[in-house]
Design a protein around this motif. Structure first.
Motif, short mmCIF file in Angstrom:
data_model
loop_
_atom_site.label_atom_id
_atom_site.label_comp_id
_atom_site.label_asym_id
_atom_site.label_seq_id
_atom_site.Cartn_x
_atom_site.Cartn_y
_atom_site.Cartn_z
N UNK A 1 1.01 -0.87 0.10
CA UNK A 1 0.02 0.03 -0.08
C UNK A 1 0.85 1.14 0.06
N UNK A 2 2.11 1.05 0.52
CA UNK A 2 2.90 2.37 0.61
C UNK A 2 3.68 2.69 -0.73
N UNK A 3 3.69 1.53 -1.73
CA UNK A 3 4.41 1.74 -2.93
C UNK A 3 5.80 1.94 -2.68
N UNK A 4 6.27 0.95 -1.65
CA UNK A 4 7.86 0.90 -1.26
C UNK A 4 8.73 0.23 -2.12
N UNK A 5 9.63 0.89 -2.82
CA UNK A 5 10.49 0.24 -3.66
C UNK A 5 11.06 -1.17 -2.98
N UNK A 6 10.99 -2.14 -3.79
CA UNK A 6 11.77 -3.20 -3.27
C UNK A 6 10.75 -4.22 -2.25
N UNK A 7 9.67 -3.75 -2.06
CA UNK A 7 8.79 -4.34 -1.32
C UNK A 7 8.08 -5.80 -2.17
N UNK A 8 7.81 -5.19 -3.27
CA UNK A 8 7.11 -6.23 -4.08
C UNK A 8 7.47 -6.98 -5.47
N UNK A 9 7.66 -8.04 -5.59
CA UNK A 9 7.97 -8.81 -6.61
C UNK A 9 6.92 -9.65 -7.19
#
Ligand code: PEP
Ligand code: CO
Length: 455
Positions: free
Chosen positions: A317-325
């Motif tokens: 939800x925070x659109x944090x780089x590296x969080x989601x692949x």
């Protein structure tokens, strides 16, 4: 001045949230026959030391963020299903060695850092298409991976045994220890790794890669001549990952980081959600939305842009780089059709997930003589389709996810050793999906290198 370590505790809301999955629909869990025993094992697991440290997990997130931005490439590989018997020095070394060998080729071709990650030190739990297996007139629970039950087809072995979760923990710990020793203790020396690749080059079938291989030779000789600091190249970072499937194992290993008061699943650096357990309102997605680890999600051919967007909203939800692949596994015949709509949709969103290809799980076939296998050519074709789709969309093809072993098994068809259907019988060792062998893995690395060079 006293240096008191911070000890931030989690709020009640955070703690309660970690068990919210228990109230949600859940798939692919074993049917335990003794819940009191499961509870005891869970309590023991929750007192054992974490397998990874939150700081390492945060560090990996920054590495993956670089890959999402197009400044690094992820190489993730290892067994479909690790086994307790396979957690020995030779097999662990061969797998680490294969990943390191592939990484040298990819690093040179991409001219950027390659993040090395094993499907190792915890890849013990498997989703199955059926809860049971029938042989003749006997039906027993399906094999769900060594962390749940045994592969032997007897009622005792197929019973879901909670004690296996403890063995899974200890086997992960000793595997991770050896990986750390190999990658920090000099085994991963760049010159040595490059030397190993000479075996691959001596096979005439691999002649087309000679130009690239000798370029790497020259680059290393050049560095040596300049007096490069090879001491720094004797060590390398190596992360571990597995599918977060077995909730009675993942939950007790989830701990609150005292520096921040946030939960980390300390069973591994990186965890992914499988194609079969990624329902938006299901237990797995909810649980993983609450831990700080970088998370992967497998996306099969039926994934719609809408589903993708909902997964992003829930898991990042925070659109944090590296969080989601996103790990796409469409199949060679579908990737060129099914990946572009997702890439098109992402360009109009504010999200920057890392995209990697799993060219294995959409390409399974069964041969007439009964072997579950994959054609090397299909694997390569899906990788090519992945690069094509990203070139077209202007997005970054950030990595590959492969099932491989460092041993000379005969599980996948084709490759420069031209393994055919008859050969499958000679050395088929996987208890689950067929893996690329050592040679096929290196060949794939050279092929991916060609694609990376063309970007
Ligand atoms: C796996 O990675 O072994 C697996 C089961 O994959 P998927 O969830 O993509 O089917
Ligand atoms: Co698999």
């Amino acid at each position: 001045m006293s240096s008191v370590e911070p000890n931030i505790v989690a709020s009640k809301e955070v703690l309660d949230g970690l068990d919210y999955w228990r109230s949600l629909p859940i798939k692919q869990q074993p049917i335990w026959d003794d819940l009191a025993e499961v509870k005891l094992v869970s309590e023991t697991l929750s007192t054992l030391p974490p397998l990874v440290f939150a700081g390492e997990v945060d560090h990996l997130r920054t590495r993956l963020a670089a890959a999402a931005r197009g400044e690094a490439f992820l190489l993730q590989g290892g067994d479909c299903a690790e086994t307790f018997a396979g957690a020995n020095a030779d097999q662990i070394r061969n797998r680490v060695k294969t990943v390191l060998q592939m990484a040298v080729v990819l690093t040179y071709a991409a001219q950027m850092p390659v993040i090395k990650m094993g499907r190792m030190a915890g890849q013990f739990a498997k989703p199955r298409s059926s809860d049971t297996e029938t042989r003749g007139d006997v039906t027993l629970p399906a094999y769900r991976g060594d962390i749940v039950n045994g592969y032997d087809f007897t009622p005792e072995s197929r019973r879901a045994n909670p004690q296996r979760m403890l063995q899974g923990y200890h086997t992960s710990a000793s595997t991770l220890n050896l990986i750390r020793a190999f990658t920090q203790g000099g085994f991963a020396d760049l010159r040595e790794v490059h030397n190993w690749n000479k075996g691959f080059r001596s096979n005439p079938a691999n002649a087309r890669y000679e130009v690239l291989a000798s370029e790497i030779d020259r680059a290393i000789n050049f560095m040596a001549a300049c007096g490069a600091d090879f001491e720094a190249l004797r060590r390398t970072e190596f992360f571990v990952s597995h599918e977060a499937l077995l909730m009675d194992y993942e939950r007790p290993l989830t701990r609150i980081d005292s520096r921040t008061g946030t939960p980390y699943d300390t069973s591994s650096h990186f965890l992914w959600i499988g194609e079969r357990t990624r329902e938006l309102d299901g237990a797995h997605v909810d649980f993983l939305s609450r831990v700080r680890n970088p998370i992967g999600v497998k996306l099969g051919p039926s994934t719609t842009p809408e589903t993708m967007k909902q997964l992003i909203d829930k898991l990042d939800p925070e659109r944090e780089p590296g969080r989601l692949t996103f790990i796409t596994r469409m199949g060679a015949g579908k990737i060129r059709e099914n990946l572009p709509p997702l890439l098109e949709a992402i360009s109009s969103m504010d999200a920057l997930p890392l995209w990697i290809t799993d060219p294995m799980h959409g390409n399974g076939i069964t041969t007439p003589n009964g072997y579950k296998t994959r054609r090397f050519d299909d694997v390569v074709d899906e990788v090519k389709g992945f690069f094509e789709a990203h070139r077209e969309a202007g997005t970054f093809p950030g990595g590959i996810h492969v099932e491989l072993t460092g041993d000379d098994v005969t599980e996948c068809l084709g490759g420069s050793e031209m393994i055919d259907e008859e050969d499958l019988a000679t050395r088929y060792e996987s208890l689950c999906d067929p893996r690329l062998n050592h040679m096929q893995s290196l060949e794939l690395a050279f092929l991916v290198a060609e694609e990376l060079g063309r970007r």
